[in-house]
Design a protein around this motif. Structure first.
Motif, PDB file in Angstrom:
ATOM      1  N   TRP A 236      -9.940   9.422  -1.426  1.00  0.00           N
ATOM      2  CA  TRP A 236     -10.147   8.297  -0.508  1.00  0.00           C
ATOM      3  C   TRP A 236     -11.107   8.696   0.594  1.00  0.00           C
ATOM      4  O   TRP A 236     -11.546   9.824   0.660  1.00  0.00           O
ATOM      5  N   GLY A 237     -11.438   7.766   1.453  1.00  0.00           N
ATOM      6  CA  GLY A 237     -12.420   7.969   2.508  1.00  0.00           C
ATOM      7  C   GLY A 237     -12.078   9.004   3.543  1.00  0.00           C
ATOM      8  O   GLY A 237     -12.878   9.242   4.457  1.00  0.00           O
ATOM      9  N   GLY A 238     -10.931   9.638   3.431  1.00  0.00           N
ATOM     10  CA  GLY A 238     -10.582  10.777   4.272  1.00  0.00           C
ATOM     11  C   GLY A 238     -10.100  10.445   5.665  1.00  0.00           C
ATOM     12  O   GLY A 238      -9.743  11.333   6.432  1.00  0.00           O
ATOM     13  N   SER A 239     -10.046   9.173   5.997  1.00  0.00           N
ATOM     14  CA  SER A 239      -9.693   8.761   7.347  1.00  0.00           C
ATOM     15  C   SER A 239      -8.193   8.866   7.595  1.00  0.00           C
ATOM     16  O   SER A 239      -7.386   8.657   6.693  1.00  0.00           O
ATOM     17  N   ASP A 240      -7.848   9.161   8.847  1.00  0.00           N
ATOM     18  CA  ASP A 240      -6.448   9.279   9.241  1.00  0.00           C
ATOM     19  C   ASP A 240      -6.063   8.128  10.171  1.00  0.00           C
ATOM     20  O   ASP A 240      -5.305   8.311  11.121  1.00  0.00           O
ATOM     21  N   VAL A 241      -6.607   6.957   9.894  1.00  0.00           N
ATOM     22  CA  VAL A 241      -6.304   5.769  10.697  1.00  0.00           C
ATOM     23  C   VAL A 241      -6.050   4.577   9.783  1.00  0.00           C
ATOM     24  O   VAL A 241      -6.495   4.535   8.638  1.00  0.00           O
ATOM     25  N   GLY A 242      -5.326   3.603  10.316  1.00  0.00           N
ATOM     26  CA  GLY A 242      -5.105   2.340   9.636  1.00  0.00           C
ATOM     27  C   GLY A 242      -4.465   2.459   8.265  1.00  0.00           C
ATOM     28  O   GLY A 242      -3.621   3.326   8.019  1.00  0.00           O
ATOM     29  N   LEU A 243      -4.877   1.577   7.368  1.00  0.00           N
ATOM     30  CA  LEU A 243      -4.315   1.544   6.018  1.00  0.00           C
ATOM     31  C   LEU A 243      -4.632   2.832   5.260  1.00  0.00           C
ATOM     32  O   LEU A 243      -3.838   3.272   4.427  1.00  0.00           O
ATOM     33  N   MET A 244      -5.773   3.446   5.561  1.00  0.00           N
ATOM     34  CA  MET A 244      -6.107   4.733   4.922  1.00  0.00           C
ATOM     35  C   MET A 244      -5.033   5.779   5.235  1.00  0.00           C
ATOM     36  O   MET A 244      -4.641   6.551   4.373  1.00  0.00           O
ATOM     37  N   LYS A 245      -4.553   5.802   6.479  1.00  0.00           N
ATOM     38  CA  LYS A 245      -3.508   6.744   6.884  1.00  0.00           C
ATOM     39  C   LYS A 245      -2.190   6.417   6.181  1.00  0.00           C
ATOM     40  O   LYS A 245      -1.496   7.315   5.701  1.00  0.00           O
ATOM     41  N   VAL A 246      -1.856   5.125   6.107  1.00  0.00           N
ATOM     42  CA  VAL A 246      -0.619   4.698   5.446  1.00  0.00           C
ATOM     43  C   VAL A 246      -0.581   5.216   4.010  1.00  0.00           C
ATOM     44  O   VAL A 246       0.426   5.777   3.563  1.00  0.00           O
ATOM     45  N   VAL A 247      -1.681   5.045   3.292  1.00  0.00           N
ATOM     46  CA  VAL A 247      -1.727   5.470   1.894  1.00  0.00           C
ATOM     47  C   VAL A 247      -1.694   6.996   1.782  1.00  0.00           C
ATOM     48  O   VAL A 247      -0.944   7.548   0.971  1.00  0.00           O
ATOM     49  N   ALA A 248      -2.465   7.681   2.605  1.00  0.00           N
ATOM     50  CA  ALA A 248      -2.459   9.154   2.566  1.00  0.00           C
ATOM     51  C   ALA A 248      -1.074   9.702   2.897  1.00  0.00           C
ATOM     52  O   ALA A 248      -0.596  10.635   2.243  1.00  0.00           O
TER      53      ALA A 248
ATOM     54  N   ALA B 270       0.843  -1.205   0.000  1.00  0.00           N
ATOM     55  CA  ALA B 270       0.000   0.000   0.000  1.00  0.00           C
ATOM     56  C   ALA B 270       0.874   1.249   0.000  1.00  0.00           C
ATOM     57  O   ALA B 270       0.611   2.213  -0.725  1.00  0.00           O
ATOM     58  N   ARG B 271       1.928   1.228   0.803  1.00  0.00           N
ATOM     59  CA  ARG B 271       2.874   2.353   0.860  1.00  0.00           C
ATOM     60  C   ARG B 271       3.557   2.538  -0.490  1.00  0.00           C
ATOM     61  O   ARG B 271       3.737   3.650  -0.966  1.00  0.00           O
ATOM     62  N   GLU B 272       3.918   1.420  -1.134  1.00  0.00           N
ATOM     63  CA  GLU B 272       4.553   1.484  -2.457  1.00  0.00           C
ATOM     64  C   GLU B 272       3.605   2.095  -3.487  1.00  0.00           C
ATOM     65  O   GLU B 272       4.002   2.963  -4.274  1.00  0.00           O
ATOM     66  N   PHE B 273       2.345   1.650  -3.501  1.00  0.00           N
ATOM     67  CA  PHE B 273       1.376   2.213  -4.433  1.00  0.00           C
ATOM     68  C   PHE B 273       1.199   3.710  -4.177  1.00  0.00           C
ATOM     69  O   PHE B 273       1.160   4.511  -5.115  1.00  0.00           O
ATOM     70  N   ALA B 274       1.115   4.095  -2.910  1.00  0.00           N
ATOM     71  CA  ALA B 274       0.941   5.507  -2.546  1.00  0.00           C
ATOM     72  C   ALA B 274       2.120   6.345  -3.043  1.00  0.00           C
ATOM     73  O   ALA B 274       1.929   7.444  -3.575  1.00  0.00           O
ATOM     74  N   ARG B 275       3.324   5.826  -2.889  1.00  0.00           N
ATOM     75  CA  ARG B 275       4.517   6.549  -3.345  1.00  0.00           C
ATOM     76  C   ARG B 275       4.479   6.725  -4.858  1.00  0.00           C
ATOM     77  O   ARG B 275       4.750   7.812  -5.383  1.00  0.00           O
ATOM     78  N   LEU B 276       4.110   5.678  -5.584  1.00  0.00           N
ATOM     79  CA  LEU B 276       4.005   5.768  -7.042  1.00  0.00           C
ATOM     80  C   LEU B 276       2.942   6.780  -7.458  1.00  0.00           C
ATOM     81  O   LEU B 276       3.145   7.562  -8.387  1.00  0.00           O
ATOM     82  N   LEU B 277       1.810   6.761  -6.769  1.00  0.00           N
ATOM     83  CA  LEU B 277       0.711   7.681  -7.072  1.00  0.00           C
ATOM     84  C   LEU B 277       1.167   9.128  -6.872  1.00  0.00           C
ATOM     85  O   LEU B 277       0.980   9.978  -7.742  1.00  0.00           O
ATOM     86  N   GLY B 278       1.775   9.398  -5.717  1.00  0.00           N
ATOM     87  CA  GLY B 278       2.246  10.758  -5.419  1.00  0.00           C
ATOM     88  C   GLY B 278       3.350  11.214  -6.347  1.00  0.00           C
ATOM     89  O   GLY B 278       3.346  12.339  -6.847  1.00  0.00           O
ATOM     90  N   LYS B 279       4.302  10.318  -6.606  1.00  0.00           N
ATOM     91  CA  LYS B 279       5.427  10.627  -7.491  1.00  0.00           C
ATOM     92  C   LYS B 279       4.947  10.939  -8.906  1.00  0.00           C
ATOM     93  O   LYS B 279       5.543  11.747  -9.616  1.00  0.00           O
ATOM     94  N   GLY B 280       3.852  10.292  -9.311  1.00  0.00           N
ATOM     95  CA  GLY B 280       3.293  10.528 -10.633  1.00  0.00           C
ATOM     96  C   GLY B 280       2.490  11.821 -10.719  1.00  0.00           C
ATOM     97  O   GLY B 280       1.956  12.149 -11.774  1.00  0.00           O
ATOM     98  N   GLY B 281       2.379  12.547  -9.606  1.00  0.00           N
ATOM     99  CA  GLY B 281       1.643  13.813  -9.593  1.00  0.00           C
ATOM    100  C   GLY B 281       0.132  13.636  -9.538  1.00  0.00           C
ATOM    101  O   GLY B 281      -0.612  14.561  -9.841  1.00  0.00           O
ATOM    102  N   HIS B 282      -0.312  12.464  -9.138  1.00  0.00           N
ATOM    103  CA  HIS B 282      -1.740  12.175  -9.087  1.00  0.00           C
ATOM    104  C   HIS B 282      -2.347  12.601  -7.749  1.00  0.00           C
ATOM    105  O   HIS B 282      -1.635  12.870  -6.790  1.00  0.00           O
ATOM    106  N   THR B 283      -3.668  12.616  -7.706  1.00  0.00           N
ATOM    107  CA  THR B 283      -4.414  12.943  -6.491  1.00  0.00           C
ATOM    108  C   THR B 283      -5.058  11.685  -5.944  1.00  0.00           C
ATOM    109  O   THR B 283      -5.710  10.941  -6.687  1.00  0.00           O
ATOM    110  N   LEU B 284      -4.893  11.463  -4.648  1.00  0.00           N
ATOM    111  CA  LEU B 284      -5.580  10.378  -3.962  1.00  0.00           C
ATOM    112  C   LEU B 284      -6.967  10.852  -3.567  1.00  0.00           C
ATOM    113  O   LEU B 284      -7.119  11.864  -2.895  1.00  0.00           O
TER     114      LEU B 284
END
Length: 179
Positions: free
Chosen positions: A36-48, A20-34
């Motif tokens: 998501w459900g807006g939560s700051d906990v669990g896997l949602m936080k990891v990705v954000a 999940a962290r790897e996908f998030a890094r690729l998404l951010g590095k590509g200049g994309h916008t996440l």
């Protein structure tokens, strides 16, 4: 691209958080916008966290009864009145959807986008990221639905199964002509 990610808000072990962290890094590095459900906990936080650290934007769609768990300081946060409105807003704001590991809420979101796509109400690309074989059973069930005539469109028109984060993002970028 605005990429909606459906995923768990649970705290999970590294076999799920690492990819999940790897996908998030690729998404951010590509200049994309996440999106998501807006939560700051669990896997949602990891990705954000991963998207933000890599320079991507964060667009959260929370719901009133979970607003206390919403991530502060995002680029945009919308608070929906209920889960149905949240799903509608998430899909409305997204160019594409990635389904990561999750529980019943994630499964509900996943089947809704596939149902909309099945009936031609959206053509947004959908990727199911099958981290650590989490969705092997679901993948098999979808194949059975396809093989036995339960789907009016081929399964490959509805969803792309990716085993790795890089394949998930590559499929989305190719589908939407982003390079």
């Amino acid at each position: 691209m605005n990429i909606c990610v459906f995923l768990s808000a649970a705290d999970l072990d590294d076999r799920y958080t690492g990819p999940a962290r790897e996908f998030a890094r690729l998404l951010g590095k590509g200049g994309h916008t996440l999106v998501w459900g807006g939560s700051d906990v669990g896997l949602m936080k990891v990705v954000a966290d991963g998207v933000e650290e890599a320079g991507g934007r964060l667009l959260g769609v929370s719901v009133e009864f979970l607003a206390a768990k919403a991530r502060p300081g995002v680029d945009e946060m919308v608070v929906a009145k209920d889960l149905a409105e949240r799903k509608r807003l998430l899909l409305e704001k997204a160019d594409a959807v990635v389904i990561m590991v999750g529980g019943t809420g994630t499964l509900d979101e996943a089947t809704e986008i596939l149902e909309l796509k099945k009936h031609g109400h959206t053509e947004k690309p959908v990727v199911l990221l099958n981290t650590a074989g989490f969705y092997d059973g679901l993948k098999e069930q979808f194949r059975r639905m396809d093989d036995e005539g339960f789907l009016p469109r081929p399964l490959t028109d509805l969803v792309f199964f990716a085993e790795e984060p890089v394949g998930a993002l590559a499929h989305l970028e190719e589908s939407l002509g982003v390079a």
